[in-house]
Design an enzyme around this catalytic site. Structure first.
Site, PDB file in Angstrom:
ATOM      1  N   GLY A  24     -62.441 -28.616  22.044  1.00 43.84           N
ATOM      2  CA  GLY A  24     -62.534 -29.596  20.962  1.00 43.84           C
ATOM      3  C   GLY A  24     -63.938 -29.657  20.381  1.00 43.84           C
ATOM      4  O   GLY A  24     -64.938 -29.513  21.102  1.00 43.84           O
ATOM      5  N   SER A  25     -64.003 -29.870  19.058  1.00 42.28           N
ATOM      6  CA  SER A  25     -65.307 -29.990  18.389  1.00 42.28           C
ATOM      7  C   SER A  25     -65.448 -31.353  17.734  1.00 42.28           C
ATOM      8  O   SER A  25     -66.185 -31.531  16.774  1.00 42.28           O
ATOM      9  CB  SER A  25     -65.459 -28.886  17.334  1.00 42.28           C
ATOM     10  OG  SER A  25     -64.441 -29.015  16.357  1.00 42.28           O
ATOM     11  N   GLU A 188     -58.716 -49.935   5.449  1.00 38.10           N
ATOM     12  CA  GLU A 188     -59.697 -49.236   4.605  1.00 38.10           C
ATOM     13  C   GLU A 188     -59.002 -48.464   3.490  1.00 38.10           C
ATOM     14  O   GLU A 188     -59.429 -48.484   2.326  1.00 38.10           O
ATOM     15  CB  GLU A 188     -60.551 -48.307   5.481  1.00 38.10           C
ATOM     16  CG  GLU A 188     -61.497 -49.113   6.354  1.00 38.10           C
ATOM     17  CD  GLU A 188     -62.206 -48.322   7.450  1.00 38.10           C
ATOM     18  OE1 GLU A 188     -63.279 -48.758   7.870  1.00 38.10           O
ATOM     19  OE2 GLU A 188     -61.694 -47.283   7.895  1.00 38.10           O
TER      20      GLU A 188
END
Ligand SMILES: Cc1cc2nc3c(=O)[nH]c(=O)nc-3n(C[C@H](O)[C@H](O)[C@H](O)COP(=O)(O)OP(=O)(O)OC[C@H]3O[C@@H](n4cnc5c(N)ncnc54)[C@H](O)[C@@H]3O)c2cc1C
Length: 493
Positions: A24-25, A188
């Site tokens: 994962g990044s 949002e």
């Protein structure tokens, strides 16, 4: 069949150093890798995208405020200066805890990467609560693809309404936008679509008034922003209504199709809402890699697919494997960026400490730095310790925190410029969208193996075929040159 090979994971070949693989990044993956920069290890980050994604600002990409590059810098560039780290593109499809290998694939290419220590930070995806077919008509908000698709759908709906109005059609369904899920992302998103309709687009159309748009926020829960408590949730609810957003709580979505969606209220009544644009911002499901790990260790999964880890974030019976961030179920920790960042740093410190012969750390303890959500320009809610803030001060805090955490100086500068355009002015700098962004996801899903179906199998390198092709091209070029030199081009023979 995918071509498979074992990679040499060492960033410095032949170093013989301890090999750490990070899956994962995202927040966990990137911060874990960076935290190992001074350690005597070789780190290989395997991730299915080439970028690090700052998910909290995805809604701003979807609504044309920021560009995708500002919130998703290339991981390779971010880590370019970290000599003990390398990046591999690929979706991890298997983890073998016995063999200590990670198998990843990209476009039919398969790699098997061995590790000595593993940090799993594969995050979570969207959950449609068992109704995955809703996804076709109501994209989630988890990736750059999602945000760009939504950008195209939102601005595209206004375009289609303009055409419809010119033809004298009823365009109410085109000018109705439904956001499902009244958590921070849903709030949002609804707030930003309302601002688009009431501020940004008011001068752009001739046959419609963008102010006609209805923005509806629905949630099965009885209040807006449950994790922020009743007071802040109530404040956000009121603010949204003042902006013209219709808030429907206690409203469970029971059906979604291309024309709209059906909600069912607590008293059993149902309502059909005609809306072409739907946004799904409800529910998360941890990465399916949690299931693989659970099957191999017996560690239980919760309903959201999160895996129970030891207090030091390792897996039972596998002290060399750490799981961090949105994938874990530990002490009711929330699915927020700081849990992933702090967990990954903890794991990195433990790996480094073990190599230096240090005693194990105390169990992982999350330090809550607070939460905030923006409702509209200049208005937000914030929760820091016992402090509860609303309005402009909370918004300023939101601005400062997000600016601090956006990766890269260049991105910070351009984000500020874009915020200036949208918050002080009325504009949106990033309204461009393409047909491919709107339709490619559904088209790819209709292929059996997604994008892999669109590329040829890598196969074996065929040197003889290359030599033949080169000879053909050379002969063709020579013949074209001869024809030109002899003035025979276009001369009928
Ligand atoms: C729209 C949105 C808004 C949010 N807003 C906020 C906020 O305001 N504040 C806050 O604190 N938190 C927020 N969050 C939550 C926060 O982003 C997450 O808690 C955080 O990203 C978790 O970090 P992580 O490293 O566990 O997972 P992620 O950051 O999701 O990273 C997961 C990584 O794993 C990769 N990956 C997944 N599966 C595989 C695989 N099989 N193989 C290879 N790679 C894989 C992904 O590509 C990604 O790089 C928001 C989330 C979303 C979606």
């Amino acid at each position: 069949m995918a071509a498979s090979e074992t990679t040499d994971t060492t960033a410095v070949p032949g170093s013989g150093r301890h090999r750490v693989v990070v899956i994962g990044s995202g927040f966990g993956g990137l911060f874990g890798t960076k935290a190992l920069r001074r350690s005597d290890v070789d780190v290989t980050m395997v991730a299915k995208t080439t970028h690090h994604l700052f998910q909290p600002l995805l809604y701003q990409v979807a609504t044309g405020i920021l560009s995708e590059g500002e919130i998703a810098p290339p991981t390779r560039e971010v880590l370019a200066g970290q000599k003990n780290a390398q990046v591999l593109l690929g979706e991890v499809t298997a983890i073998d805890l016995e063999a200590r290998t990670v198998t990843s694939q990209v476009l039919g290419r398969e790699l098997v990467t061995p590790y000595d220590s593993l940090i799993v930070a594969a995050g979570a995806g969207q959950s449609y609560f068992g109704n995955d077919h809703f996804a076709e008509f109501a994209p989630g908000m988890k990736s750059i693809d999602d945000a760009l698709e939504l950008r195209g759908r939102i601005f595209g709906a206004f375009e289609m309404a303009e055409i419809g109005a010119k033809r004298g059609d009823n365009v109410d369904h085109l000018l109705t936008f439904v956001v499902v899920g009244a958590g921070p992302t849903g709030v949002e998103m609804a707030g930003q679509i309302a601002e688009l309709a009431h501020r940004t687009l008011t001068r752009d159309f001739r046959a419609i008034s963008s102010k006609q748009a209805r923005v509806i926020l629905v949630d099965a829960a009885p209040q807006v922003l449950p994790p922020f408590g009743q007071k802040l949730g109530g404040w956000a609810h009121k603010e949204l209504e003042e902006m013209g957003v219709e808030v429907k709580v206690g409203a469970m979505v029971t059906g979604v199709d291309e024309r709209g969606l059906t909600v069912k209220y607590k008293d059993g009544t149902e309502e059909n809402i005609a809306a072409v644009t739907k946004v799904w911002a409800a529910g998360v499901q941890a990465s399916p890699l949690g299931k693989t790990l659970s099957e191999q260790t017996g560690a239980p999964l919760d309903r959201a697919g999160r895996i129970a880890v030891n207090p030091d974030l390792t897996l039972p019976g596998h002290p060399e494997v750490f799981v961090v961030g949105d994938m874990i179920a530990l002490d009711n920790l929330p699915g927020v960026a700081q849990v992933a960042i702090q967990g990954a740093k903890y794991a990195a410190k433990e790996i480094d400490g073990r190599l230096k012969g240090k005693a194990p750390q105390a169990p992982f303890k999350y330090f809550d730095k607070g939460s905030m959500a923006i409702v509209s320009r200049f208005r937000a809610v914030a929760m820091v310790g016992k402090l509860r803030l609303t309005g402009f001060i909370a918004w300023l805090m939101w601005l400062a925190v997000h600016l601090f955490y956006i990766t890269g100086f260049k991105n910070r500068v351009t984000a500020v410029l874009h915020w200036f355009v949208s918050f002080i002015g009325k504009g949106r700098s990033e309204r461009t969208s393409t047909e491919q962004q709107i339709f490619a996801r559904v088209a790819l899903q209709r292929l059996q193996r997604g994008a892999t179906d669109l590329v040829s199998n890598p196969g074996e390198y065929d040197a003889e075929a290359e030599r033949r092709r080169r000879a053909e091209l050379e002969a063709q070029a020579a013949e074209e040159a001869r024809l030109s030199d002899a003035n025979e081009r276009g001369v009928k023979v």
